[in-house]
Design an enzyme around this catalytic site. Structure first.
Site, PDB file in Angstrom:
ATOM      1  N   ASP A 181       0.897  -1.148   0.000  1.00 51.82           N
ATOM      2  CA  ASP A 181       0.000   0.000   0.000  1.00 51.82           C
ATOM      3  C   ASP A 181       0.936   1.198   0.000  1.00 51.82           C
ATOM      4  O   ASP A 181       1.623   1.445   0.993  1.00 51.82           O
ATOM      5  CB  ASP A 181      -0.874   0.011   1.262  1.00 51.82           C
ATOM      6  CG  ASP A 181      -1.867   1.164   1.224  1.00 51.82           C
ATOM      7  OD1 ASP A 181      -1.442   2.306   0.980  1.00 51.82           O
ATOM      8  OD2 ASP A 181      -3.067   0.931   1.424  1.00 51.82           O
ATOM      9  N   HIS A 182       0.982   1.921  -1.111  1.00 49.98           N
ATOM     10  CA  HIS A 182       2.059   2.908  -1.228  1.00 49.98           C
ATOM     11  C   HIS A 182       1.940   4.045  -0.207  1.00 49.98           C
ATOM     12  O   HIS A 182       2.900   4.758   0.020  1.00 49.98           O
ATOM     13  CB  HIS A 182       2.185   3.431  -2.668  1.00 49.98           C
ATOM     14  CG  HIS A 182       1.209   4.513  -3.016  1.00 49.98           C
ATOM     15  ND1 HIS A 182      -0.071   4.262  -3.429  1.00 49.98           N
ATOM     16  CD2 HIS A 182       1.326   5.860  -3.012  1.00 49.98           C
ATOM     17  CE1 HIS A 182      -0.689   5.395  -3.660  1.00 49.98           C
ATOM     18  NE2 HIS A 182       0.130   6.390  -3.418  1.00 49.98           N
ATOM     19  N   HIS A 244      -5.806   2.886   1.373  1.00 52.69           N
ATOM     20  CA  HIS A 244      -5.016   4.008   1.876  1.00 52.69           C
ATOM     21  C   HIS A 244      -5.632   4.665   3.132  1.00 52.69           C
ATOM     22  O   HIS A 244      -4.941   4.898   4.122  1.00 52.69           O
ATOM     23  CB  HIS A 244      -4.863   5.079   0.796  1.00 52.69           C
ATOM     24  CG  HIS A 244      -4.319   4.553  -0.500  1.00 52.69           C
ATOM     25  ND1 HIS A 244      -3.376   3.550  -0.556  1.00 52.69           N
ATOM     26  CD2 HIS A 244      -4.585   4.877  -1.787  1.00 52.69           C
ATOM     27  CE1 HIS A 244      -3.091   3.299  -1.820  1.00 52.69           C
ATOM     28  NE2 HIS A 244      -3.807   4.076  -2.591  1.00 52.69           N
TER      29      HIS A 244
HETATM   30  C1  BG6 Z   1      -3.761   5.299  -6.022  1.00 52.39           C
HETATM   31  C2  BG6 Z   1      -5.139   5.445  -6.593  1.00 52.39           C
HETATM   32  O1  BG6 Z   1      -3.668   4.116  -5.280  1.00 52.39           O
HETATM   33  O2  BG6 Z   1      -3.480   6.402  -5.192  1.00 52.39           O
HETATM   34  C3  BG6 Z   1      -5.274   6.741  -7.359  1.00 52.39           C
HETATM   35  O3  BG6 Z   1      -5.433   4.350  -7.450  1.00 52.39           O
HETATM   36  C4  BG6 Z   1      -4.854   7.918  -6.502  1.00 52.39           C
HETATM   37  O4  BG6 Z   1      -6.588   6.928  -7.848  1.00 52.39           O
HETATM   38  C5  BG6 Z   1      -3.499   7.653  -5.859  1.00 52.39           C
HETATM   39  O5  BG6 Z   1      -4.799   9.078  -7.307  1.00 52.39           O
HETATM   40  C6  BG6 Z   1      -3.172   8.728  -4.845  1.00 52.39           C
HETATM   41  O6  BG6 Z   1      -1.854   8.565  -4.412  1.00 52.39           O
HETATM   42  P1  BG6 Z   1      -1.016   9.802  -3.902  1.00 52.39           P
HETATM   43  O7  BG6 Z   1       0.276   9.195  -3.443  1.00 52.39           O
HETATM   44  O8  BG6 Z   1      -0.868  10.744  -5.064  1.00 52.39           O
HETATM   45  O9  BG6 Z   1      -1.793  10.411  -2.799  1.00 52.39           O
END
Ligand code: BG6
Length: 495
Positions: A181-182, A244
């Site tokens: 989960d990034h 997230h």
């Molecule tokens: C991704 C989603 O996991 O996270 C996207 O699929 C979203 O829709 C993105 O824009 C948001 O990531 P960050 O790091 O830009 O907040």
């Protein structure tokens, strides 16, 4: 210290993730001396291409997407370690060829048979790839290690996530599976635990006795970009909330783990997710809001209706905005509502956790009505403008006693001189050294799905909503404001 010798095999290396995040992150690790000398990358892609062309392509991409300047000498070191394999992910031949190539790479780069497979593909390939790797013996660990990073979405709902977990567990041990989960790669998210458990000041007041409620906002100014095809089948709950936002919630609300060992942390996350009060169908009607954007202006730019995006149905019922109120049934959080919201095409890009503390017990300031009391907000700014601020009331100078809102503010940029990163560095490095703390365990993922299941079910069963119900460039549908107003509260940033 550099990670162990290994090969990273990226399935889907022609995709956006590889060029925008993975290669720049690996390059940054090399820059920080965190990659071993015995290291290589194998890109597996369907389209045929020569090794040479692959290296040229990667060199072009890194120029465009690197977060740091490229050191030609270091890039040369890196580039020499790039290999390429053309093959269909479902074809058994691809895997016998991969096995041969990996043996060659082991000989040339001394990578010792340690392989990290990164599944940066569409989710429908996850199972196939793992089974095929297993069938040619590429997942067995004897003396070497074999690990798999699985990108989101992990399943489409509770049932499919369970099936996927069950399926891959016949090939891999849980300790070999790294569900990414990034958001957990973000410094500011990792800092939540340090902030809570490394300071004596905040933890004693981190509970229902002092906290009135919590708001978690993940606002995006972007729309669905070129991902209409994927997003149509997902929507905000699957795309952002189940993964997230629940990670942010768990980090903010879980009990202190007994250590920072992977399972100790993941046990606490699971306990927290289990304590979320299940939503009844009636709760879904009253505690959850969905929205879809119509045309509008975001940051001065005209945005067309979501339904006009490529690969989106003209009568789409997919939500691009979701807001919900959750209660957590444990001692710490009794009666403290957690309001969560996320949306595309909102006026501001902001990810933050805002904690509002309870009001003072009696009103000493006669000229200040309750409404004018400044709420004490602690705001953890995840992105952008990363930092933490504490809002409190101070006396406005002058002969009468009046209160004004002031801030104590910490901004990362004022204190730490870190080099710009992609957010994937820590996650890749941790996987290479076998630390799964920042990855999701099977039960964590399933529990997340369990919480959102009633929402998805009820929304699906209801007649289609009258979408669009908010204009791009606004803070979502009116109902989202009413969700808090009914409780005598309001969203922090929506004014
Ligand atoms: C991704 C989603 O996991 O996270 C996207 O699929 C979203 O829709 C993105 O824009 C948001 O990531 P960050 O790091 O830009 O907040």
């Amino acid at each position: 210290r550099p990670a162990n010798p290994c090969v990273i095999v990226i399935f889907g290396a022609a995709g956006d993730l590889t060029k925008r995040k993975l290669i720049p992150a690996l390059y940054n690790l090399a820059r920080s001396n965190l990659l071993p000398n015995e290291f290589a990358i194998v890109g597996v892609i369907r389209a045929p291409m020569s090794n040479e062309d692959f290296r040229i392509q990667m060199s072009r991409d890194i120029e465009e997407f690197s977060t740091n300047d490229i050191d030609p000498q270091l890039w040369q070191w890196f580039e020499k370690r790039l290999y390429y394999l053309a093959g269909d992910f479902q074809d058994t031949q691809t895997y016998s060829q991969l096995k041969e190539l990996l043996m060659q790479v082991d000989r040339e780069c001394s990578t010792q048979g340690n392989y990290l497979y990164y599944l940066a593909t569409a989710p429908n390939f996850f199972c196939d790839i793992i089974w095929q790797l297993g069938s040619v013996g590429l997942t067995q660990e004897d003396g070497s290690w074999r690990r798999v990073i699985i990108e989101k979405p992990f399943g489409h709902d509770l049932e499919s996530a369970r099936a996927l977990n069950k399926n891959i567990s016949t090939i891999l041990k849980e300790s070999q599976i790294y569900r990414i989960d990034h958001y957990l790669g973000k410094e500011t998210v990792q800092n939540i635990l340090v902030f809570r458990f490394g300071n004596g000041l905040f933890e004693p007041i981190w509970n229902h006795r002092y906290i009135d409620h919590v708001q978690i906002t993940v606002g995006e100014t972007v729309g669905v970009e070129r991902r209409g095809g994927y997003y149509e089948g997902a929507g905000a709950i699957r795309d952002m909330v189940q993964n997230h936002i629940f990670q942010l919630l768990a980090m903010m609300a879980m009990e202190p783990p007994v250590s920072f060992e992977a399972d100790a942390v993941r046990d606490e996350k699971s306990k927290l997710l289990k304590a979320i009060q299940p939503l009844t169908p009636q709760d879904v009607l009253t505690h959850t809001i969905r929205g879809q954007y119509g045309e509008g202006i975001v940051k001065g730019e005209h945005i067309p209706n979501y339904r006009l995006e490529p690969r989106v149905a003209p009568d789409s019922g997919t939500e691009t905005f979701a807001a919900l109120k959750l209660m957590i049934d444990n001692w710490r959080w009794a009666d403290v509502p957690f309001y969560l919201r996320t949306g595309k095409c909102l006026p501001q890009r902001v990810t933050e956790i805002a904690i509002q503390f309870k009001r003072v017990p009696s009103l000493l300031f006669h000229e200040t009505s309750v409404d004018q009391l400044v709420p004490n907000f602690l705001v953890i700014r995840i992105q952008p403008n990363e930092g933490i601020s504490l809002q409190f009331g101070a006396k406005v100078p002058g002969p009468t006693v009046r209160m004004g809102a002031v801030d104590m503010d910490f901004a990362y940029t004022d204190y730490f001189n870190s080099t710009p990163s992609t957010g994937y560095e820590t996650l890749l490095y941790d996987c290479m050294i076998g630390d799964a703390t920042l990855f999701q365990r099977s039960d964590n993922v399933e529990l997340g799905w369990k919480v959102v299941s009633p929402i998805l079910d009820v929304w699906k069963a209801l007649p289609p909503r009258d979408f669009p119900n908010y204009a791009a460039g606004t803070w979502g549908p009116k109902d989202a404001d009413e969700l808090l107003q009914r409780d005598g509260r309001q969203w922090r940033t929506s004014t």
